[in-house]
Design a protein around this motif. Structure first.
Motif, PDB file in Angstrom:
ATOM      1  N   VAL A 279      -8.190   4.516  -9.611  1.00 22.31           N
ATOM      2  CA  VAL A 279      -7.018   3.737  -9.190  1.00 22.31           C
ATOM      3  C   VAL A 279      -6.288   3.028 -10.175  1.00 22.31           C
ATOM      4  O   VAL A 279      -4.990   2.998 -10.362  1.00 22.31           O
ATOM      5  CB  VAL A 279      -7.497   2.382  -8.250  1.00 22.31           C
ATOM      6  CG1 VAL A 279      -6.656   1.463  -7.685  1.00 22.31           C
ATOM      7  CG2 VAL A 279      -7.951   3.095  -6.853  1.00 22.31           C
ATOM      8  N   ASP A 283      -2.211   3.633 -11.018  1.00 24.71           N
ATOM      9  CA  ASP A 283      -1.436   2.245 -11.224  1.00 24.71           C
ATOM     10  C   ASP A 283      -0.679   2.112 -12.327  1.00 24.71           C
ATOM     11  O   ASP A 283       0.431   1.961 -12.499  1.00 24.71           O
ATOM     12  CB  ASP A 283      -2.298   1.264 -10.945  1.00 24.71           C
ATOM     13  CG  ASP A 283      -2.611   1.056  -9.264  1.00 24.71           C
ATOM     14  OD1 ASP A 283      -2.127   1.779  -8.615  1.00 24.71           O
ATOM     15  OD2 ASP A 283      -3.298   0.314  -8.815  1.00 24.71           O
ATOM     16  N   VAL A 303      -4.201   8.707  -4.307  1.00 24.26           N
ATOM     17  CA  VAL A 303      -5.041   7.552  -4.143  1.00 24.26           C
ATOM     18  C   VAL A 303      -4.849   7.123  -2.680  1.00 24.26           C
ATOM     19  O   VAL A 303      -5.819   6.685  -2.141  1.00 24.26           O
ATOM     20  CB  VAL A 303      -4.698   6.379  -5.183  1.00 24.26           C
ATOM     21  CG1 VAL A 303      -5.434   5.083  -4.599  1.00 24.26           C
ATOM     22  CG2 VAL A 303      -4.830   6.680  -6.413  1.00 24.26           C
ATOM     23  N   LYS A 307      -7.782   6.193  -0.025  1.00 25.03           N
ATOM     24  CA  LYS A 307      -7.756   5.145   0.681  1.00 25.03           C
ATOM     25  C   LYS A 307      -7.896   4.843   2.275  1.00 25.03           C
ATOM     26  O   LYS A 307      -8.597   4.272   2.818  1.00 25.03           O
ATOM     27  CB  LYS A 307      -6.817   3.992   0.350  1.00 25.03           C
ATOM     28  CG  LYS A 307      -6.787   3.532  -1.206  1.00 25.03           C
ATOM     29  CD  LYS A 307      -5.559   2.771  -1.501  1.00 25.03           C
ATOM     30  CE  LYS A 307      -5.529   1.945  -2.893  1.00 25.03           C
ATOM     31  NZ  LYS A 307      -4.547   1.309  -3.291  1.00 25.03           N
TER      32      LYS A 307
END
Length: 448
Positions: A279, A283, A303, A307
């Motif tokens: 993550v 990001d 991701v 999730k």
């Protein structure tokens, strides 16, 4: 007085040279070819970033495998077992931990399985290199004629047969023996040697009666008791309740197999760590203005897919979530684990954890679902596979575009070089003509 008309007479042809062409070509290349090269360089950097992301996905995949119902080549986090042993008469192993039964096992070995081994009488180096010529040697129904055959040749002939082996061994300074062995241990693999040659070589005393002096190892079965059950088998290996037992010597050994839940938390912590690393990396690329990633939405989707599985509901009744068992979400989108709450579940609600993470073939759990999702990303049509294919296609297209631009640029300035050459010749001719005119003007001026 002027020294030339429109520059004539000043050597202007010399200025139309290769240096000028290269300067013009370099200037144009900056606006046509170099932007393409920059985009190709960006793809190279993008590939490096993508590889880092892909590696993090692979690490996450490895970390979730212990929580996959269909884990291959091992056991799930909830099926781990540990064992304590005593004694060295046997060694214990388990090819399939799932099949291994819990409990205490005692093994008493009273006899090891062994091969049948015979040795010949000793012979000198001269004798062992000479032909035997002692008639026939019969081993378990296989006949070997020693006529015109040396010891080494006889050994080769025996080795060519199934169930037996032979070797010519030096046992002293000038002393050799032909050693014959059964290939496998146990009574069923014993050797029966006879024939005139067997007596001559010393395996038997009268061609049939075994020479006990040279019968150096007698075929035997292993005899052992496992939890009181007697085994009389041809090998030193047996498997009982998924436990592989290998006898090493006479004696007693024990093993106690118990469930081992001590690693469940560590394995879950490893998953949490690998998830957070993925993550954070994604990001950092998605929100960076300097990122070389061309399609940030596709990378973010990697991701998002995880999730979506992670925050779903599981269990037979669809009422279980990771948040029920001490897994928490922080404000940055990362995960953390409440060790106390998680270990309470390990101790008191193992069935619930299995239902959440493993599930069943009909109702797959969280770990099983995430593992399948991560696998799919690398298959054709998956998020990672599609992105990688797209990068490769863009790189091929840009290299082709660069090649065309280079060819067009080279062709243009090759033509310009030809034109410059023609212009130079014309200017030289004009300057040559002008030099004659100049001389007439100078002579006219001087006469006046």
């Amino acid at each position: 007085m002027a020294s030339g008309i429109l520059g004539l007479g000043m050597g202007q042809a010399a200025s139309l040279n290769s240096d000028l062409i290269e300067k013009l070509k370099t200037a144009e290349r900056k606006s046509t070819v170099e932007p393409i090269e920059k985009r190709i360089e960006n793809i190279t950097s993008e590939k490096e970033v993508f590889t880092s992301i892909s590696n993090k996905v692979s690490e996450l995949l490895e970390s979730i495998k212990p929580f996959d119902l269909f884990v291959s080549g091992g056991v799930t986090a909830f099926e781990q077992k540990s064992a304590t042993t005593s004694g060295d008469s046997v060694t214990f192993d388990a090819a399939d931990i799932k099949a291994l039964k819990k409990g205490f096992t005692s093994v008493e070995v009273t006899q090891l399985a062994q091969k049948d081994v015979y040795q010949s009488n000793t012979v000198s180096s001269a004798t062992k290199d000479a032909v035997i010529n002692a008639g026939e040697l019969v081993i378990n129904g296989e006949t070997f004629d020693t006529t015109n055959m040396t010891y080494a040749q006889l050994a080769d002939s025996i080795n060519a047969k199934t169930g037996m082996s032979a070797s010519l061994e030096q046992v002293g300074t000038d002393s050799f023996r032909l050693v014959i062995k059964s290939e496998d241990t146990g009574l069923e693999n014993n050797l029966n040697i006879s024939g005139a040659a067997s007596q001559a070589l010393g395996y038997t005393t009268d061609g049939t009666t075994v020479n006990s002096t040279n019968h150096i190892l007698e075929a035997k079965n292993m005899i052992a008791k496992v939890d009181g059950v007697e085994y009389n088998v041809s090998t030193n290996n047996i498997t009982v309740d998924g436990l592989k037992i290998t006898a090493n010597k006479v004696g007693t050994s024990t093993i106690n197999v118990v469930e081992d839940n001590s690693q469940v938390e560590n394995q879950m912590k490893n998953f949490v760590t690998k998830y957070n690393e993925l993550v954070a990396l994604v990001d950092s690329e998605v929100f960076s203005v300097d990122s070389k990633i061309a399609d940030k939405s596709s990378i973010r989707d990697v991701v998002n897919q995880i999730k979506a599985k992670l925050f779903g509901s599981y269990g037979e009744d669809g009422n279980k979530s990771v948040f029920n068992y001490g897994i928490e979400l922080d404000k940055y989108g990362g995960l953390s684990i409440d060790s106390k709450k998680f270990n309470e579940a390990v101790q008191n609600d193992m069935a619930g954890l299995k239902d959440l993470f493993l599930g069943s073939a009909e109702n797959k759990g969280l770990g099983t679902t995430i593992k399948e999702s991560l696998d799919d990303m690398n298959f054709t049509g998956g998020a990672l596979s599609t992105y990688e294919s797209g990068m490769s296609a863009r790189e091929v297209s840009l290299n082709s575009e660069k090649e065309k631009a280079e060819k067009a640029l080279n062709a243009k300035y090759e033509q310009l070089a030809l034109q410059f050459s023609a212009y130079g010749s014309l200017i030289n001719q004009m300057e040559s003509s002008f030099s004659g005119l100049k001389m007439l003007i100078q002579q006219s001026t001087s006469s006046n």
